[in-house]
Design a protein around this motif. Structure first.
Motif, mmCIF file in Angstrom:
data_model
loop_
_atom_site.group_PDB
_atom_site.id
_atom_site.type_symbol
_atom_site.label_atom_id
_atom_site.label_comp_id
_atom_site.label_asym_id
_atom_site.label_seq_id
_atom_site.Cartn_x
_atom_site.Cartn_y
_atom_site.Cartn_z
ATOM 1 N N ARG A 76 -4.697 0.158 -8.367
ATOM 2 C CA ARG A 76 -5.611 0.943 -7.532
ATOM 3 C C ARG A 76 -6.269 0.062 -6.485
ATOM 4 N NH1 ARG A 76 -4.945 5.130 -6.248
ATOM 5 N NH2 ARG A 76 -4.995 6.151 -8.295
ATOM 6 N N ARG A 113 0.836 -1.200 0.000
ATOM 7 C CA ARG A 113 0.000 0.000 0.000
ATOM 8 C C ARG A 113 0.869 1.247 0.000
ATOM 9 N NH1 ARG A 113 -5.230 -0.404 0.707
ATOM 10 N NH2 ARG A 113 -5.370 1.726 1.509
ATOM 11 N N LYS A 114 0.414 2.255 -0.727
ATOM 12 C CA LYS A 114 1.040 3.575 -0.822
ATOM 13 C C LYS A 114 2.277 3.609 -1.711
ATOM 14 C CE LYS A 114 -2.049 5.217 2.004
ATOM 15 N NZ LYS A 114 -3.185 6.026 1.440
ATOM 16 N N GLU A 115 2.659 2.477 -2.317
ATOM 17 C CA GLU A 115 3.808 2.499 -3.209
ATOM 18 C C GLU A 115 3.408 3.101 -4.558
ATOM 19 O OE1 GLU A 115 7.098 -0.723 -2.168
ATOM 20 O OE2 GLU A 115 5.314 -1.629 -3.073
ATOM 21 N N SER A 116 4.355 3.796 -5.174
ATOM 22 C CA SER A 116 4.116 4.373 -6.499
ATOM 23 C C SER A 116 4.400 3.337 -7.576
ATOM 24 C CB SER A 116 4.988 5.609 -6.708
ATOM 25 O OG SER A 116 6.355 5.310 -6.489
ATOM 26 N N ASP A 158 -3.418 8.228 -11.653
ATOM 27 C CA ASP A 158 -3.378 9.560 -11.045
ATOM 28 C C ASP A 158 -2.799 10.601 -11.985
ATOM 29 O OD1 ASP A 158 -4.259 9.004 -8.232
ATOM 30 O OD2 ASP A 158 -2.558 7.628 -8.329
ATOM 31 N N ASN A 214 5.841 11.778 -10.174
ATOM 32 C CA ASN A 214 5.696 11.235 -8.819
ATOM 33 C C ASN A 214 5.995 12.305 -7.771
ATOM 34 O OD1 ASN A 214 5.044 9.042 -7.113
ATOM 35 N ND2 ASN A 214 7.219 8.635 -6.729
ATOM 36 N N GLY A 218 -4.154 -0.630 -3.513
ATOM 37 C CA GLY A 218 -3.839 0.487 -2.634
ATOM 38 C C GLY A 218 -2.589 1.245 -3.001
ATOM 39 N N ALA A 219 -2.217 1.231 -4.272
ATOM 40 C CA ALA A 219 -1.031 1.976 -4.700
ATOM 41 C C ALA A 219 -1.170 3.448 -4.329
ATOM 42 C CB ALA A 219 -0.836 1.837 -6.212
ATOM 43 N N GLY A 220 -0.028 4.078 -3.991
ATOM 44 C CA GLY A 220 -0.068 5.467 -3.588
ATOM 45 C C GLY A 220 -0.232 6.416 -4.752
ATOM 46 N N ARG A 221 0.509 6.190 -5.823
ATOM 47 C CA ARG A 221 0.416 7.031 -7.013
ATOM 48 C C ARG A 221 0.634 6.153 -8.234
ATOM 49 N NH1 ARG A 221 -0.126 12.301 -7.671
ATOM 50 N NH2 ARG A 221 0.780 13.461 -9.422
#
Length: 319
Positions: free
Chosen positions: A153, A131-134, A179, A198, A156-159
């Motif tokens: 998505r 989660r939150k990784e680009s 994004d 990023n 839970g990807a960050g970007r």
């Protein structure tokens, strides 16, 4: 039966319609009356004789089909393993044949086959996304890319940074959940543009399938302990990597070819089940970009190779 036969490597002109005897199911295999077959970029490499494994001629291309299992009439999705999908009938191993849920149509099922499983294993098996990784996704409007954007998505990807070559393709990636987008048509300052996309930070994961020079730029844009996943070389130009670039940033480079998971018990069944459930829940929308009669297989290959298509391409063997 009608089938597309390749008797010599070359351009789209080597794809010829022919009448062949219907195949017979060997022990442990099933015979399928094909309603739709999938077209993949790997088919182009096989046609040209540049695929990562040796192709024996003559052959019938096509690694995935949806149709009715001859033994019981059940609608199934099958990975043919040895080609043969560009035809009215095909044979596939029982272990790579799956019942299609009633709510999923033929096109969506085929989109989830090679491309869906490739996207899923790139993110989960290879990259082990957190989660939150680009995540950078090249060819984000293609068969793998359209699904990888959505799966990233869902994970839970960050970007999510979608790289694509035209404004229309970049708009599609944004609609699917990216994004931000990057123009991949130009290699100029590509690493810097990925980092800018990023927020000025290096990226954690890159899914790359075009080859040099974008692969080199992707490695440059990776953060320490970042992962570069290579699943193709659509440009036809292989990249040479300097191991010092990998060592200096504690970066990982890993290749992925879907057939490697077929003999590993449970891997394909697990990812296929995850994809069915995601599609049935509405969390994943397969994108079918075009359908061609079997008689127009040369045009299908030309359109795919010229990057005029998006999403999954289908063949109708009845036409």
């Amino acid at each position: 039966m009608r089938a597309v036969v390749v008797r010599g490597f070359g351009g789209p002109e080597v794809l010829q319609i022919a009448e062949l005897p219907a195949p017979e199911a060997r022990p442990g295999h099933v015979l399928i009356d094909v309603d739709r077959a999938g077209v993949n970029f790997a088919d182009i490499l096989m046609r040209e004789g540049t695929y990562i494994t040796e192709i024996t001629l003559p052959c019938v291309l096509g690694s995935e089909v949806v149709g009715k299992r001859r033994s019981d009439g059940r609608r199934v999705l099958a990975f043919t393993m040895r080609g043969g999908g560009y035809a009215e009938c095909a044979v596939a191993p029982r272990g790579t044949t799956f019942t299609v849920p009633d709510a999923i149509d033929d096109g969506a099922a085929l989109a989830l086959a090679v491309q869906g499983n490739t996207a899923w294993h790139l993110l989960h098996t290879c990259a082990r996304i957190r989660r939150k990784e680009s995540v950078v996704i090249f060819a984000a409007a293609g068969g793998v890319g359209t699904l990888a954007v959505q799966l990233a998505r869902q994970a839970g990807a960050g970007r999510i940074i979608a790289a694509a070559s035209t404004p229309a393709k970049r708009r599609l990636a944004l609609e699917l959940g990216a994004d931000v987008t990057v123009d991949s048509a130009s290699a100029d300052h590509l690493a810097e543009r990925l980092i800018d996309a990023n927020g000025g930070h290096r990226v954690d994961i890159v899914l790359e399938m075009t080859g040099s020079p974008s692969l080199t730029a992707s490695l440059e844009a990776l953060a320490p302990f970042g992962r570069l996943l290579v699943f193709g070389y659509a440009s036809g130009r292989a990249a040479t990597l300097d191991t010092r670039d990998v060592l200096a940033g504690s970066k990982s480079v890993m290749g992925f070819a879907l057939p490697q998971i077929y003999p590993r018990r449970g891997m394909l069944a697990h990812s296929m089940n995850e994809l069915w459930n995601a599609a049935l829940s509405g969390a994943l929308t397969p994108h079918v970009g075009g359908q061609y009669p079997l008689s127009e297989i040369q045009r299908a290959h030309m359109d795919l190779q010229a990057r005029r298509t998006t999403g999954k391409l289908l063949l109708d063997p009845a036409r």
